[in-house]
Design an enzyme around this catalytic site. Structure first.
Site, PDB file in Angstrom:
ATOM      1  N   GLY A  83       0.816  -1.205   0.000  1.00  0.00           N
ATOM      2  CA  GLY A  83       0.000   0.000   0.000  1.00  0.00           C
ATOM      3  C   GLY A  83       0.850   1.255   0.000  1.00  0.00           C
ATOM      4  O   GLY A  83       1.989   1.250   0.464  1.00  0.00           O
ATOM      5  N   GLY A 150       0.780  -8.983  -3.245  1.00  0.00           N
ATOM      6  CA  GLY A 150       0.793 -10.373  -3.708  1.00  0.00           C
ATOM      7  C   GLY A 150       2.197 -10.919  -3.833  1.00  0.00           C
ATOM      8  O   GLY A 150       3.180 -10.184  -3.974  1.00  0.00           O
ATOM      9  N   ASP A 175       5.930  -5.161   5.684  1.00  0.00           N
ATOM     10  CA  ASP A 175       6.286  -6.451   6.251  1.00  0.00           C
ATOM     11  C   ASP A 175       6.366  -7.551   5.193  1.00  0.00           C
ATOM     12  O   ASP A 175       7.348  -8.292   5.109  1.00  0.00           O
ATOM     13  CB  ASP A 175       5.251  -6.799   7.329  1.00  0.00           C
ATOM     14  CG  ASP A 175       5.487  -8.154   7.964  1.00  0.00           C
ATOM     15  OD1 ASP A 175       4.754  -9.090   7.607  1.00  0.00           O
ATOM     16  OD2 ASP A 175       6.388  -8.269   8.804  1.00  0.00           O
ATOM     17  N   ASP A 205       1.075   1.715   9.246  1.00  0.00           N
ATOM     18  CA  ASP A 205       0.633   1.211  10.543  1.00  0.00           C
ATOM     19  C   ASP A 205       1.750   1.209  11.580  1.00  0.00           C
ATOM     20  O   ASP A 205       1.498   0.986  12.761  1.00  0.00           O
ATOM     21  CB  ASP A 205       0.079  -0.208  10.412  1.00  0.00           C
ATOM     22  CG  ASP A 205      -1.241  -0.258   9.662  1.00  0.00           C
ATOM     23  OD1 ASP A 205      -1.841   0.808   9.448  1.00  0.00           O
ATOM     24  OD2 ASP A 205      -1.663  -1.367   9.286  1.00  0.00           O
ATOM     25  N   GLY A 249      -4.880   0.571  10.847  1.00  0.00           N
ATOM     26  CA  GLY A 249      -4.227  -0.210  11.889  1.00  0.00           C
ATOM     27  C   GLY A 249      -4.795  -1.606  11.931  1.00  0.00           C
ATOM     28  O   GLY A 249      -5.646  -1.912  12.759  1.00  0.00           O
ATOM     29  N   ARG A 250      -4.358  -2.474  11.016  1.00  0.00           N
ATOM     30  CA  ARG A 250      -4.905  -3.833  10.940  1.00  0.00           C
ATOM     31  C   ARG A 250      -4.642  -4.629  12.212  1.00  0.00           C
ATOM     32  O   ARG A 250      -5.536  -5.235  12.775  1.00  0.00           O
ATOM     33  CB  ARG A 250      -4.282  -4.585   9.757  1.00  0.00           C
ATOM     34  CG  ARG A 250      -4.751  -4.152   8.386  1.00  0.00           C
ATOM     35  CD  ARG A 250      -4.250  -5.171   7.372  1.00  0.00           C
ATOM     36  NE  ARG A 250      -4.511  -4.777   6.013  1.00  0.00           N
ATOM     37  CZ  ARG A 250      -3.644  -4.157   5.228  1.00  0.00           C
ATOM     38  NH1 ARG A 250      -2.445  -3.868   5.706  1.00  0.00           N
ATOM     39  NH2 ARG A 250      -3.943  -3.832   3.988  1.00  0.00           N
ATOM     40  N   GLU A 304      -8.882   0.090  12.590  1.00  0.00           N
ATOM     41  CA  GLU A 304      -9.670  -0.811  11.742  1.00  0.00           C
ATOM     42  C   GLU A 304      -9.600  -2.272  12.173  1.00  0.00           C
ATOM     43  O   GLU A 304     -10.521  -3.050  11.908  1.00  0.00           O
ATOM     44  CB  GLU A 304      -9.227  -0.683  10.286  1.00  0.00           C
ATOM     45  CG  GLU A 304      -7.765  -1.038  10.060  1.00  0.00           C
ATOM     46  CD  GLU A 304      -7.325  -0.836   8.623  1.00  0.00           C
ATOM     47  OE1 GLU A 304      -8.165  -0.955   7.721  1.00  0.00           O
ATOM     48  OE2 GLU A 304      -6.131  -0.548   8.405  1.00  0.00           O
ATOM     49  N   TYR A 356      -8.052   6.564   3.390  1.00  0.00           N
ATOM     50  CA  TYR A 356      -7.360   6.701   2.114  1.00  0.00           C
ATOM     51  C   TYR A 356      -6.867   8.121   1.883  1.00  0.00           C
ATOM     52  O   TYR A 356      -5.909   8.338   1.140  1.00  0.00           O
ATOM     53  CB  TYR A 356      -8.268   6.235   0.973  1.00  0.00           C
ATOM     54  CG  TYR A 356      -8.420   4.730   0.970  1.00  0.00           C
ATOM     55  CD1 TYR A 356      -7.432   3.928   0.420  1.00  0.00           C
ATOM     56  CD2 TYR A 356      -9.513   4.117   1.561  1.00  0.00           C
ATOM     57  CE1 TYR A 356      -7.539   2.548   0.446  1.00  0.00           C
ATOM     58  CE2 TYR A 356      -9.635   2.735   1.588  1.00  0.00           C
ATOM     59  CZ  TYR A 356      -8.635   1.948   1.027  1.00  0.00           C
ATOM     60  OH  TYR A 356      -8.738   0.590   1.065  1.00  0.00           O
TER      61      TYR A 356
END
Length: 435
Positions: A83, A150, A175, A205, A249-250, A304, A356
């Site tokens: 991202g 991916g 990561d 993040d 923030g997954r 999130e 976004y």
């Protein structure tokens, strides 16, 4: 009394071989690899630690007096993955400016659309990263090279590196991208090739292991505070107003926590690291009710990835290994409305999702400075023959970290730290959870 086991982490950096070429740099402060940087690590950097402080040694970043690659014959490639976030173009620009102006490197190429750009089937053209091409890109958000997510085949990527005669690959990514870079390093080692792979950690993040500050984070927090301020105005402008702000923030709540500290207006902070419940006397709904009855308004900031245990579905992951999240804020809006209706109480929810917008803006001044350091130090490391590593700011200095270390796990908030205690004090939310 038994001796306490020493906390040990391997921070050694791989080298392609002996550096024998004189650097073209003039009057820099050269770094001696024989003199490591000694830093005192705490629980703020290492979640494995409690209250203890542990000394660790790192290889310091900076220019070396001897180079492994001859600058006049060196060809560099830059790729941006995952991202977007503020500052990617700044890093690209810093790399190109350092290569051209200080090392005299004649060829720096950009790979389009992440690691896909190495795969022949996609048919993407290369980008010649000239000085003119990068002159003004720091004024733009995103990345001029494009990006993708991916997994791609490391063997095919290394095939492309060989065909293109690349000596240095600079990977700007998060990561998953750093794990891919490690696979590329492993494939290069199998073939016994002399190609340097240097990572520049990128995650809005701020959740890469050992990286206490990733570029773009400062800008993200700045923009997040603007959204929180707007939500606060909305909440205080109506009876029983609730401002709800969703932030990125997954699996880590760093942006939400830092923005909460910056604003000092947030009443409830929800992050992935601190589970919560909705129902019951100590649930969020009852706590929110108490707050509204006392003060007539409330402000909630929600990362999130918070509350995923409440979604009633198993967590799945995308092709990059990131969790596919349920809509926690959608659930909150639904349950808050239901709860207050059942209590015959009014509530007015004002929901803002600036995600976004936050990640698409140009970097602020602080991040631009940091990006310049990262670009310069990454090229210094590559030219001296370092590989399989990333550059970052740790504590008081710029250092090298091995890829294996930063990819070993994801960094998360330590909810037992002094930092988290300060965040909770700023919200006062614990008082509302006490009947």
């Amino acid at each position: 009394m038994p001796k306490k086991k020493q906390f040990e982490i391997d921070t050694g950096i791989m080298n392609l071989g002996a550096a024998k070429i004189d650097t073209p740099l003039r009057n820099p402060r050269f770094v001696d690899d024989k003199v490591p940087q000694r830093l005192m690590m705490t629980s703020e950097e290492l979640s494995e630690l409690a209250d203890e402080v542990v000394p660790m040694q790192f290889e310091k970043a900076g220019p070396r007096q001897k180079l492994f690659f001859d600058p006049s014959k060196t060809k560099c490639a830059v790729v941006t993955c995952g991202g977007i976030c503020p500052g990617v173009n700044d890093v690209i620009r810093a790399l190109v400016m350092e290569a051209h102006h200080n090392y005299g490197i004649r060829s720096v190429i950009g790979i389009r659309n992440g690691f896909r750009g190495f795969i022949p089937e996609y048919g993407y053209d290369l980008v010649d990263l000239t000085l003119d091409r990068v002159a003004d890109i720091h004024h733009l958000g995103g990345t001029i090279l494009g990006s993708s997510r991916g997994i791609q085949d490391a063997t095919v990527i290394v095939d492309s590196l060989e065909r293109l005669n690349i000596n240095v690959l600079l990977v700007i990514g998060g990561d998953g991208s750093m794990r891919a870079a490690q696979e590329i390093v492993n494939e290069i080692s199998k073939r016994r090739k002399k190609i340097s792979v240097i990572g520049i950690p990128k995650t809005i993040d701020n959740d890469i292991n050992f990286i206490t500050r990733s570029f773009g984070f400062d800008t993200a927090v700045e923009k997040a505070t603007e959204a929180i301020q707007c939500a606060h105005v909305e909440a205080t402008g109506v009876d029983m107003g609730i401002g709800l702000v969703k932030l990125m923030g997954r699996e880590a709540g760093f942006i939400a926590s830092q923005a909460t500290l910056a604003m000092q207006e947030v009443n409830f902070l929800l992050v992935p690291e601190d589970p919560f419940t909705l129902e019951g006397e100590n649930g969020l709904l009852k706590a929110l009710e108490r707050r509204l009855l006392q003060r007539n308004h409330a402000l909630i900031v929600c990362a999130e990835g918070a509350g995923q245990n409440l979604m009633g579905q198993p967590t799945k992951r995308d092709e990059s290994g990131n969790p596919k999240l349920g809509d926690i804020c959608g659930l909150l809006r639904k349950e808050i409305t239901r709860h207050f209706s059942e209590q015959n109480l009014e509530c007015n929810i004002k929901f803002i999702d600036p995600s976004y917008i936050i990640r698409s803006v140009p970097a602020n001044a602080a991040d631009r400075v940091y990006c310049s350091f990262l670009g310069q130090q990454a090229l210094h490391a590559a030219m001296s023959g370092k590989t399989g590593m990333v550059v970052t700011h740790l504590k008081s200095t710029m250092v090298h970290l091995p890829l294996e270390l930063v990819t070993s796990k994801r960094r998360t908030l330590n909810v037992h730290s002094d930092y988290w205690c300060t965040v909770m004090e700023s919200t006062g939310q614990k008082s509302y959870f006490t009947p």
